[in-house]
Enzyme design. Structure first.
Site, PDB file in Angstrom:
ATOM      1  N   ASP A  45      52.400  37.974  28.627  1.00 27.41           N
ATOM      2  CA  ASP A  45      51.577  38.648  29.521  1.00 27.41           C
ATOM      3  C   ASP A  45      50.985  39.090  28.664  1.00 27.41           C
ATOM      4  O   ASP A  45      50.760  40.022  27.706  1.00 27.41           O
ATOM      5  CB  ASP A  45      52.455  39.581  30.683  1.00 27.41           C
ATOM      6  CG  ASP A  45      50.708  39.648  31.363  1.00 27.41           C
ATOM      7  OD1 ASP A  45      51.164  39.078  32.237  1.00 27.41           O
ATOM      8  OD2 ASP A  45      49.982  40.813  30.983  1.00 27.41           O
ATOM      9  N   TYR A  50      42.089  42.469  27.020  1.00 28.13           N
ATOM     10  CA  TYR A  50      42.895  43.420  26.631  1.00 28.13           C
ATOM     11  C   TYR A  50      42.514  43.289  24.737  1.00 28.13           C
ATOM     12  O   TYR A  50      43.402  43.985  24.301  1.00 28.13           O
ATOM     13  CB  TYR A  50      44.353  42.886  27.070  1.00 28.13           C
ATOM     14  CG  TYR A  50      44.774  43.468  27.663  1.00 28.13           C
ATOM     15  CD1 TYR A  50      44.723  44.042  29.030  1.00 28.13           C
ATOM     16  CD2 TYR A  50      46.112  42.028  28.109  1.00 28.13           C
ATOM     17  CE1 TYR A  50      45.407  43.891  30.106  1.00 28.13           C
ATOM     18  CE2 TYR A  50      47.358  42.581  29.520  1.00 28.13           C
ATOM     19  CZ  TYR A  50      46.178  43.845  29.846  1.00 28.13           C
ATOM     20  OH  TYR A  50      47.594  44.082  30.926  1.00 28.13           O
ATOM     21  N   LYS A  75      44.623  36.207  32.133  1.00 27.50           N
ATOM     22  CA  LYS A  75      43.539  36.602  33.435  1.00 27.50           C
ATOM     23  C   LYS A  75      41.883  36.707  33.368  1.00 27.50           C
ATOM     24  O   LYS A  75      41.757  37.211  32.603  1.00 27.50           O
ATOM     25  CB  LYS A  75      43.910  38.455  33.559  1.00 27.50           C
ATOM     26  CG  LYS A  75      45.518  38.901  33.990  1.00 27.50           C
ATOM     27  CD  LYS A  75      46.424  39.849  34.704  1.00 27.50           C
ATOM     28  CE  LYS A  75      47.215  40.246  33.943  1.00 27.50           C
ATOM     29  NZ  LYS A  75      48.060  40.971  32.718  1.00 27.50           N
ATOM     30  N   HIS A 108      42.409  39.002  37.241  1.00 30.17           N
ATOM     31  CA  HIS A 108      43.437  40.308  37.383  1.00 30.17           C
ATOM     32  C   HIS A 108      42.065  41.547  38.365  1.00 30.17           C
ATOM     33  O   HIS A 108      43.965  42.453  38.917  1.00 30.17           O
ATOM     34  CB  HIS A 108      42.113  40.569  36.179  1.00 30.17           C
ATOM     35  CG  HIS A 108      42.734  42.042  35.273  1.00 30.17           C
ATOM     36  ND1 HIS A 108      42.749  41.544  34.083  1.00 30.17           N
ATOM     37  CD2 HIS A 108      44.119  42.773  35.326  1.00 30.17           C
ATOM     38  CE1 HIS A 108      43.909  42.566  32.931  1.00 30.17           C
ATOM     39  NE2 HIS A 108      44.044  43.002  34.428  1.00 30.17           N
TER      40      HIS A 108
END
Length: 282
Positions: A45, A50, A75, A108
C-alpha cells in the site's frame, strides 16, 4: 505462507494482511518493500502523497516476484479531485510505480464543504474517471479512503460502480463501528490504517496481558484483533524484525473474551483527522 484473502464485490480478492509504506522513502523504502515481499506480503500500500511510489516500484522489481503475484494499492490525493486531474494523477502514479496497471486505486480523502464549492461533484467526477480507468483495465478495483456515510451516500447518487474498499482509521481505541457496519452492509470491504493507534497500544495494560497470555507481541494481538473483525490491515515498518513479525498472525486466535476486552477499550491513539474538516485537526 498461506494467507487469508477477502473477496471484494467486483470479483477480485485482496490479502487480509498487507504492507503499509507511509514514511518509507528513498533507499529505506526500496529495502522495506523488498523485505516485506520476501517475508510473504503480496499486498503493498502506497499513495501519491507519500512521495515513495518510485521507491515502492523499485522495491517490487528488486524482490524478483512476478507482477501478477503482487497486489498494489495507491491513492489520489485530496487536492487533485476532479475528472481531468484524476486521470492525470493516475498516470503520474502509474509512471512512478513503473507499472502497467494498479490493483486498487483509492480516493485518499473525500472533498468537503470547507475545501470545495461543490464537494459532491468533486468526488463524483473523480469517481467517474476511476470507473473509466477500471473499464479500460488499467485499474482492477476502485475504492475510497476516509469516507463517512454522508460522503458515500452522495457518491451513490451518480456512481455506476460500488466502491470495493473503504480504507479508514481502525485500531483498538478507535474503530468506527457504525461506519464499519454500514460499509459491510453495502458490500464494501473495510481496510485499517494506523492499526497500532500511533503507538499508544504499547502503553495499554489490557493488551499487554492478552499478549502475554498468547505469548505474542502487542502488535500481533492488535493486528489479529483487526483481521478477526474481517478487516484488512496494512501495518507499516522499516524494521526487518517487525516486518517479519507483523505477518505471523495465522497460527493463533484471540478468544471471544479477548475480542470483547479489546472492543471495549477507551478512546486512544485517534489521529484527530476527520474528512469533514481537513486540513485542520480536532
Amino acid at each position: 505462507m498461506i494467507q487469508k484473502k477477502i473477496s471484494l464485490n467486483d470479483g477480485h480478492s485482496i490479502p487480509i494482511v498487507g504492507f503499509g509504506t507511509y514514511k518509507a522513502i528513498d533507499q529505506e523504502g526500496i529495502e522495506s518493500v523488498t523485505s516485506a515481499i520476501s517475508n510473504g506480503y503480496s499486498l503493498i500500500d502506497t499513495a501519491a502523497i507519500y512521495g515513495n511510489e518510485e521507491a515502492v516500484g523499485k522495491g517490487m522489481k528488486a524482490s524478483g516476484v512476478a507482477r501478477e503475484h503482487l497486489f498494489i494499492t495507491t491513492k489520489l490525493w485530496r487536492e487533485h479531485l476532479g475528472y481531468e486531474s484524476t486521470k492525470k494523477e493516475f498516470e503520474n502514479s502509474l509512471q512512478r510505480l513503473n507499472l502497467d496497471y494498479i490493483d486498487l486505486y483509492l480516493i485518499h480523502w473525500p472533498a468537503n464543504a470547507k475545501n470545495y464549492d461543490n464537494w459532491q461533484k468533486a468526488n463524483a467526477d473523480s469517481w467517474r474517471a476511476m470507473e473509466e480507468l477500471q473499464a479500460e483495465g488499467r485499474i482492477k478495483s476502485i475504492g475510497i479512503s476516509n469516507f463517512f456515510q454522508e460522503h458515500l451516500e452522495a457518491l451513490f447518487k451518480t456512481a455506476k460502480v460500488m466502491p470495493a474498499i473503504n480504507q479508514i482509521e481502525f485500531h483498538p481505541g478507535y474503530w468506527q463501528q457504525e461506519l464499519v457496519t454500514y460499509c459491510k452492509n453495502k458490500g464494501i470491504a473495510v481496510e485499517s490504517w494506523s492499526p497500532l493507534a500511533r503507538g499508544k497500544v504499547f502503553e495499554n495494560e489490557v493488551l499487554e496481558t492478552i499478549a502475554k497470555k498468547h505469548n505474542r507481541s502487542i502488535s500481533q494481538v492488535c493486528l489479529r484483533w483487526i483481521i478477526q473483525h474481517e478487516v484488512i490491515v496494512i501495518p507499516k515498518s522499516t524494521s526487518p524484525k517487525r516486518i517479519a513479525e507483523n505477518i505471523k498472525l495465522f497460527d493463533f486466535e484471540l478468544t471471544a473474551t479477548d475480542m470483547e476486552l479489546i472492543d471495549k477499550l477507551p478512546v486512544m491513539g485517534f489521529s484527530g483527522e476527520l474528512p469533514n474538516i481537513w486540513p485542520d485537526r480536532v
